[in-house]
Each structure stands twice: as structure tokens, then as C-alpha cells.
Design a protein around this motif. Structure first.
Motif, PDB file in Angstrom:
ATOM      1  N   THR A 116      52.873  90.464  -9.052  1.00  0.00           N
ATOM      2  CA  THR A 116      53.756  89.539  -9.282  1.00  0.00           C
ATOM      3  C   THR A 116      53.726  88.482  -7.941  1.00  0.00           C
ATOM      4  O   THR A 116      54.248  87.310  -8.276  1.00  0.00           O
ATOM      5  CB  THR A 116      55.220  89.951  -9.552  1.00  0.00           C
ATOM      6  N   ARG A 117      53.208  88.707  -6.816  1.00  0.00           N
ATOM      7  CA  ARG A 117      52.983  87.675  -5.909  1.00  0.00           C
ATOM      8  C   ARG A 117      51.481  87.123  -5.774  1.00  0.00           C
ATOM      9  O   ARG A 117      51.352  86.077  -5.439  1.00  0.00           O
ATOM     10  CB  ARG A 117      53.304  88.436  -4.552  1.00  0.00           C
ATOM     11  N   SER A 118      50.589  87.907  -6.167  1.00  0.00           N
ATOM     12  CA  SER A 118      49.281  87.203  -6.077  1.00  0.00           C
ATOM     13  C   SER A 118      48.803  87.830  -7.517  1.00  0.00           C
ATOM     14  O   SER A 118      48.996  88.651  -8.051  1.00  0.00           O
ATOM     15  CB  SER A 118      48.522  87.807  -4.896  1.00  0.00           C
ATOM     16  N   THR A 119      47.446  87.014  -7.675  1.00  0.00           N
ATOM     17  CA  THR A 119      46.731  87.182  -8.828  1.00  0.00           C
ATOM     18  C   THR A 119      45.034  87.339  -8.508  1.00  0.00           C
ATOM     19  O   THR A 119      44.734  86.540  -7.845  1.00  0.00           O
ATOM     20  CB  THR A 119      47.023  86.167 -10.029  1.00  0.00           C
ATOM     21  N   PRO A 120      44.305  87.946  -9.186  1.00  0.00           N
ATOM     22  CA  PRO A 120      42.861  87.677  -9.248  1.00  0.00           C
ATOM     23  C   PRO A 120      42.350  86.456  -9.831  1.00  0.00           C
ATOM     24  O   PRO A 120      43.136  85.928 -10.613  1.00  0.00           O
ATOM     25  CB  PRO A 120      42.186  89.044  -9.802  1.00  0.00           C
ATOM     26  N   SER A 121      41.471  85.984  -9.496  1.00  0.00           N
ATOM     27  CA  SER A 121      40.820  84.724  -9.919  1.00  0.00           C
ATOM     28  C   SER A 121      39.172  84.639 -10.084  1.00  0.00           C
ATOM     29  O   SER A 121      38.648  84.807  -9.227  1.00  0.00           O
ATOM     30  CB  SER A 121      41.269  83.501  -8.768  1.00  0.00           C
ATOM     31  N   VAL A 122      39.067  84.100 -11.211  1.00  0.00           N
ATOM     32  CA  VAL A 122      37.604  84.032 -11.606  1.00  0.00           C
ATOM     33  C   VAL A 122      37.379  82.782 -11.797  1.00  0.00           C
ATOM     34  O   VAL A 122      37.647  82.115 -12.844  1.00  0.00           O
ATOM     35  CB  VAL A 122      37.557  85.304 -12.888  1.00  0.00           C
ATOM     36  N   ARG A 123      36.138  82.322 -11.378  1.00  0.00           N
ATOM     37  CA  ARG A 123      35.674  80.988 -11.287  1.00  0.00           C
ATOM     38  C   ARG A 123      34.424  80.946 -12.255  1.00  0.00           C
ATOM     39  O   ARG A 123      34.402  79.982 -13.039  1.00  0.00           O
ATOM     40  CB  ARG A 123      35.215  80.330 -10.037  1.00  0.00           C
TER      41      ARG A 123
END
Length: 734
Positions: free
Chosen positions: A452-459
Motif C-alpha cells: 500500500t506504500r509502494s508498488t512494482p513498476s514494469v516499463r
């Protein structure tokens, strides 16, 4: 080695074609997009659609001075430069520069003539030439002021005989282009300091009227529209209008539009919504926190920040707190290998996986040609308006789901030959095998989880269309049944990936001897091939360019052209590393060419009589005792003029080039733009002097700085604009 073809997902339109479950598509690095978990404001403050918008507006000039428009006055506030931020300790008091004619501001340092005397100010904008545009709703006109020459340039009437009640209600500027929003009847006008206005077309399908406008870095005019019931829309080009109920003001920050409400809530909390403008639509981005916003307008300031007004003055908005979903998933559209029963290779993901989050991948393959249309549910918050869905890239039926997700292996580098990830990048390359039965078609599913504070990110996602062939080369007795064959395929894939990467590097080892593509660690090794010792003070781009041209420079070593090219390469590479400096070519002057035209071009001889005005501006010529004969002052001597300021390290690098590459019997003088300009016979335009802004000097403020070598007093005056100025009106002679 046979090159393996790759299918990739990198663009916004490709990401939104898939099936989304609690995932979002956000813009990253100002250009690309990435898949993340969806989010919500941590402390959402609903905007009231029915609130009356009483915003007047703000603007910023080239010296980072903020101008705030009230109903009948314009106040100026200077922001101190504190590393691109706002230094509250150095903020001086506001200075009123435009006021009522019967009550002039006390102690104002800017009193335009004739006095504009706003009756009902409605908008403000400043172009790149520091021309101040004021929208006066009371007089139904636009006023154009020059902030440097302190003159009134134009009065532009908005009302006419056909529309006597027409008046301006908003302004926006980008470069020299200005957009004005008018009402009664509604319309948009395009103008500049000397041209226009001309009418711009309005969309006929929206039952509302424009209220505010802004111009993005791409040149798109984005307008905010309101209707009689209090609803708002964001309109730009052929994009579908985006509902933004409750928005009262907007500004552009690059290609991002920032929207502000009428004012903060009773507890002082206020959020500024951000919308990225794509080529085909809108992408909602995470909000900004503007605590205490009083509704008097927002403005884009230096450092890509948003300033807003409060009861205590100007403040800067900060990234707002958001709450991410704990988990989400994404299913791609169909990839086609073109071969039935095809075994797919590896999957590579450019992703950032912070601590406390996880990212897994699953696959589904089949030879069946599903005729399923694109999912109707688009990801939140992306609304990229993808191209029309076709059966060429469908999703599988909802009853068919991918297999069990598998973990990812983080690589230390890119699988491409000799590629290195950018220094300081938070993204890394992750690898996983395709765990699916052979099939012509493939679907990729990503499982994202956060805290809930951070998220994975896929470019980006890349899939090899062909797998390895190691298992096929083994005797059939070792392969066994289907389960054993699948295990053997995955087991040998570990070795195949390593061997394939080594083979790819071996096949493309020619990249190592290419200055443009070799890794930065190999630059000294490559330079040693031609006996070149690189200077670490040079930027990476300059070192690569020098290696590419050094053989040609060796043939011309010691000549004027060779020295100038050496310096051009160094200065161009340093400019690429520091975009704030101007890029002008150096000038090399051989003294014998100027015999009879004046005294020396270099530094004054020791003991010479001269007077200095300000920061290095020399008035006069050397004394008679210091003068030398023409052959002694010009033979084998030259001067290098660098039309930009240089610090101590840069000057040392330039002198190193001159000391090693010039002929040994010559002497030189080095002059930079911050050394001043000599007046008299030693002044030669485009040789010993450069006219124009250098970008390396900062303005001096009374009470906020000391007169030093790096300060200037005053600013550029208004020049003659062809077909845009009249004698005694828009131009001055002398």
C-alpha cells in the motif's frame, strides 16, 4: 548463431490492450510509461463542482520572479535560487508594479508609463521575452508591458461593434505564443507581443464554455471548460474531453497539466490533480499536496515545481500521499510466433521492484485461434484511447487463465551485447522462462503485489519467439516422456541462456571497437589503439567523439583547424553534460592577421595603464611604456576566445589541450566571456567580443547579492521587430 526474434510491449497503447485488474499505466521519466498497481489519494478531498472560481492567476519571468494578479494590481515576488527550490529565508517583500492610477505604490521600482490602471484584472501571462500580458475584464482589453524597458507596448481591444460585451477571462503563454480566453461570446484568441489576435476554432460538440487555458511543452493549447451546472472538462485537440469537475485553474509543467480546485478544505488540505497529455488522450498521474491553498492561483516555477498561494505567501506543492492496491494483475494480448507447436524462449522485464513488493510472471500458450475482442475495462488511471481492437491481437476467454506464476531472476545487465544500464537507474532487467506447453500463440500474465506504500513498476516486456534447441540434440532415450522432456527443456534453458549471451557478445564484438557503442569502461582501452591518453575531466560524449576523430586530427596536428576542433569537441561534450550553458564555438585568432588593426588581443601587459568598469569591462589601452613592437607582439602568437564562462577545472582542461596540441614555438592567450570586453581599438566583433546572452551570468538584486564578476546589472532592452514595431511606438533609435 541464429538471431532470435523478439516481441515487445513498451508503449501506452500496447499496455492498455491487455486485461487489467487493479493495475494502472503511469508515465515515467517524462516520456515512457510503466505498469503499476492502481492507487487512490490517501486523504481524498472531493472538489465541489458548484464552487465559484475566483482565481486571478500568476506568472513567472526569466529571472524566476513570480507575478500575482489581484483584481486591480499586480505584485511581484522574487524567489531565491536554492538548488532549484524555494528559499523562504531570502524572500523579500512583495513589490506592487501595477496599481490604481490614483494610489501609486509606495517605493515601487517599476512604474510603467502610461499607467495601465487595471479595472478588473482577469488573467496574466509572461512570454519568453519578458513581456507581461494583462487581461483587463473591466476595460475589455489586453495590456502588453515590457518588463525591462518599463514601457507600455500595446493595448489590444477585445470588444468590438459586433460584440460590445466581449471581454478576456484568462491568459497563457509558452515561448512567444499567447492564448487568450474570451467570453460573451466565448472564444479563443492567439496572439504575440506584436502580432494578432486571431481567432482559434472551438469544438462544437461540448455544451460548455472555455474558462482557462494553458500551453504544453509540445505546443498543444489545453483549455478548461465549465458549464452552467458547475461541471468541468479538459479539452485539447482531437482528444475526448476529460471530466475534471471542481477544477478552477490549470498550468502546464512540460506535457503535464496541473489542475487546482477553488480553495483548500476547511482543514487546510488540498490536492492538485495532474494529467499527462499523450498524443491520443490523457493519462492521470499522482496528485500533489498543496496544504493551505487559498484559491489565488498556481504557477510553474524553476526546478519543475508548482507554486501556490496561501495566507502566508507562496509555497511549493509536494508529491501527495497515495494508497496502492495490495495486489493486481495484467494479462497481455496474443503474441503470434507463426509456427504451430512453437516453444517460446525467455521473458525479459525492465522493472523496479522495491523492498516489500513482488513481481511474478505466468504464461499461457495454445494453437487455438481465439476470436475474443479487446476487454472493455481500461486500466485505472490510464485512458490512452488505444486504436480500435481487431481479432489480430485478442485476449483469451475469461475461463482460460495462465498457469502458476514463477519468480524472476534479476540480471546484472541487459541481455543485449555490451549493454549497460544507466548509472543510478532504479530499474533492472529481470528474466524468467516461458513455463507453458508448445503453442503458436502466447499470452503473458504479470502478478503485482505491494504493501500500500509502494508498488512494482514494469516499463517493458520482451519475449523470445524461439526457444533453444539443446534438448533436440540429445538422444531420444534421454528425453523420456512429456513431463521429463518439459523438465529437461527448462533445465537446459539455464545453460542455453548463458551460452547464448556469450555467443551474442562474440558475434557483436565489433561494437567494442566502435567509439559510439563501446562500454565506457573500454574507452581508455580503445583509445590506446591510436596512442591517445584520455583526460577524465572530459565528458563521456566528448571522449567518444575524440576517439572517433583523433586519427584525422593527428594528420592536421598543430594547425589552426585541429586546435579549434579539439576545443569544439571538449566544449560540445561538456555542454551535453550541462544543458544550462550556451554552446558557442571557440574562436582562434592569429595575431599577425590583425597587424595594423589595434593592440594586443590577450591580457594587458603587466604594469599597463587601464581602468576597469564593473566586472572586467576594460576601458582604455595599454600605456606607452608597455607597448611592444608589432613583430614581438604578433609573431607566433595567437589568442583563444571561448564565448562562455569556464570554471577552474574547465580552464585547466582547455589549457591542457592547447599545451599538448599547439606548435612548440608558439605562445597563446586564453580569454573567456567572463573576463570582460575591452572597448576601443582592441574590440573586434565576433572575434574578441560576442553580443548576446551567455547564460553564465546571474542578475544582481539590490539587497540580495554582492556585485561580483558573475553578476550583471540590468537586462536586455526591447529591440526592433520587423513588421511588428513602429517608430516612437515599438522601437527606439539610439
Amino acid at each position: 548463431m541464429t538471431e532470435r526474434s523478439v516481441s515487445a510491449i513498451t508503449t501506452c497503447d500496447q499496455w492498455v490492450r491487455g486485461r487489467h485488474d487493479a493495475t494502472a499505466v503511469e508515465r515515467v521519466d517524462g516520456a515512457g510509461v510503466a505498469l503499476t498497481l492502481t492507487w487512490q489519494d490517501a486523504t481524498p478531498q472531493p472538489w465541489d463542482p458548484g464552487t465559484t472560481c475566483a482565481v486571478r492567476g500568476s506568472a513567472v519571468d526569466r529571472l524566476c520572479r513570480v507575478y500575482r494578479l489581484d483584481r486591480r494590481s499586480v505584485a511581484r515576488l522574487t524567489i531565491g535560487d536554492a538548488g532549484g527550490g524555494l528559499d523562504y529565508a531570502r524572500l523579500p517583500a512583495e513589490v506592487e508594479i501595477v496599481g490604481a492610477p490614483d494610489d501609486p505604490p509606495t517605493g515601487a521600482d517599476f512604474v510603467p508609463r502610461p499607467e495601465p490602471a487595471l479595472l478588473d484584472g482577469a488573467g496574466i501571462a509572461i512570454d519568453e521575452d519578458d513581456r507581461l500580458f494583462l487581461a483587463d475584464r473591466g476595460r475589455r482589453e489586453l495590456v502588453v508591458l515590457d518588463l525591462w524597458s518599463r514601457r507600455l507596448l500595446r493595448r489590444i481591444p477585445i470588444a468590438s461593434a459586433a460584440a460590445p460585451q466581449r471581454h478576456p477571462i484568462g491568459l497563457a503563454a509558452r515561448g512567444r505564443d499567447v492564448v487568450c480566453v474570451v467570453a460573451e461570446p466565448a472564444g479563443l484568441l492567439s496572439l504575440s507581443a506584436h502580432r494578432g489576435p486571431r481567432a482559434l476554432p472551438l469544438p462544437a460538440t461540448l455544451q460548455a464554455t472555455p474558462a482557462r487555458a494553458t500551453i504544453t511543452a509540445s505546443g498543444d493549447a489545453i483549455t478548461l471548460w465549465h458549464d452552467s451546472s458547475g461541471h468541468s472538462w479538459l479539452v485539447g485537440g482531437r482528444r475526448t474531453p476529460l471530466p475534471v469537475d471542481g477544477a478552477c485553474e490549470l498550468v502546464s509543467l512540460g506535457d503535464t497539466v496541473v489542475l487546482a480546485p477553488a480553495a483548500a478544505a476547511s482543514d487546510g488540505k488540498a490536492s492538485l490533480h495532474r494529467v499527462d497529455v499523450s498524443e491520443s488522450g490523457w493519462i492521470r498521474s499522482q496528485p500533489l499536496d498543496a496544504f493551505g491553498y487559498d484559491g489565488r492561483g498556481i504557477v510553474a516555477v524553476a526546478g519543475d515545481r508548482i507554486g501556490y498561494w496561501t495566507a502566508h505567501g507562496l509555497r511549493l506543492a509536494v508529491p501527495g500521499k497515495v494508497t496502492y492496491a495490495r495486489s493486481g494483475g495484467w494479462l497481455s494480448y496474443r503474441f503470434d510466433s507463426g509456427q504451430p507447436g512453437n516453444r517460446w524462449g525467455r521473458i525479459f522485464l525492465d522493472a523496479c521492484v522495491p523492498e516489500g513488493t513482488s513481481l511474478r510472471v505466468a504464461t499461457l500458450s495454445s494453437d487455438d485461434d481465439y476470436e475474443t475482442a479487446l476487454s472493455e475495462v481500461l486500466p485505472d488511471p490510464a485512458d490512452c484511447l488505444p486504436v480500435a481492437a481487431t481479432n489480430e491481437q485478442p485476449l483469451p476467454p475469461a475461463t482460460i487463465t495462465p498457469g502458476t506464476p514463477v519468480p524472476l531472476h534479476q540480471r546484472s545487465d541487459e541481455p543485449s551485447p555490451w549493454w549497460r544500464l544507466p548509472a543510478g537507474s532504479t530499474y533492472a532487467v529481470h528474466e524468467a522462462p516461458v513455463v507453458a506447453a508448445p503453442g503458436r500463440y502466447l499470452w503473458v500474465a504479470l502478478a503485482l503485489a505491494g504493501n500500500t506504500r509502494s508498488t512494482p513498476s514494469v516499463r517493458a516486456v520482451r519475449i523470445e519467439r524461439q526457444s533453444h534447441t539443446l534438448a533436440r540434440r540429445l538422444p531420444a532415450v534421454l528425453i523420456g516422456d512429456a513431463a521429463q522432456a518439459e523438465f529437461l527443456e527448462r533445465f537446459l534453458g539455464l545453460f542455453d541462456g548463458f551460452l547464448y549471451d556469450l555467443q551474442a557478445r562474440s558475434d557483436r564484438r565489433d561494437l567494442l571497437v566502435d567509439p559510439a557503442s563501446t562500454p565506457v569502461e573500454a574507452l581508455p582501452w580503445l583509445a590506446s589503439f591510436v596512442g591517445l591518453l584520455l583526460d577524465d575531466r572530459w565528458a563521456e560524449a566528448a571522449r567518444r567523439q575524440l576517439i572517433a576523430e583523433v586519427v584525422t586530427l593527428y594528420r592536421r596536428r598543430g594547425t589552426l583547424g585541429s586546435l579549434q576542433r579539439y576545443l569544439e569537441i571538449y566544449l560540445a561534450g561538456d555542454l551535453a553534460a550541462d544543458r544550462s550553458r550556451p554552446g558557442l564555438s571557440p574562436v582562434l585568432i592569429e595575431h599577425y592577421r590583425l597587424r595594423g588593426l589595434g593592440p594586443d588581443l590577450g591580457a594587458d601587459p603587466v604594469g599597463s595603464g587601464r581602468s576597469v568598469l564593473g566586472a572586467g569591462l576594460r576601458v582604455g589601452t595599454p600605456s606607452d611604456a608597455a607597448r611592444t613592437s608589432a613583430p614581438d607582439s604578433s609573431a607566433h602568437r595567437f589568442t583563444v576566445v571561448i564565448p562562455r564562462p569556464l570554471d577552474a577545472e574547465q580552464q585547466a582542461a582547455v589549457r591542457q589541450v592547447l599545451d599538448t596540441e599547439r606548435p612548440a614555438h608558439t605562445a597563446y592567450d586564453l580569454c573567456t566571456v567572463d573576463a570582460g570586453m575591452r572597448l576601443g581599438r582592441g574590440l573586434h566583433l565576433a572575434l574578441t567580443s560576442v553580443i548576446g546572452p551567455t547564460g553564465g551570468l546571474r542578475p544582481a538584486y539590490v539587497g540580495a547579492g554582492a556585485t561580483d564578476r558573475d553578476l550583471i546589472l540590468g537586462g536586455p532592452t526591447t529591440g526592433l521587430a520587423v513588421e511588428g514595431s513602429r517608430l516612437d511606438r515599438g522601437a527606439r533609435v539610439g
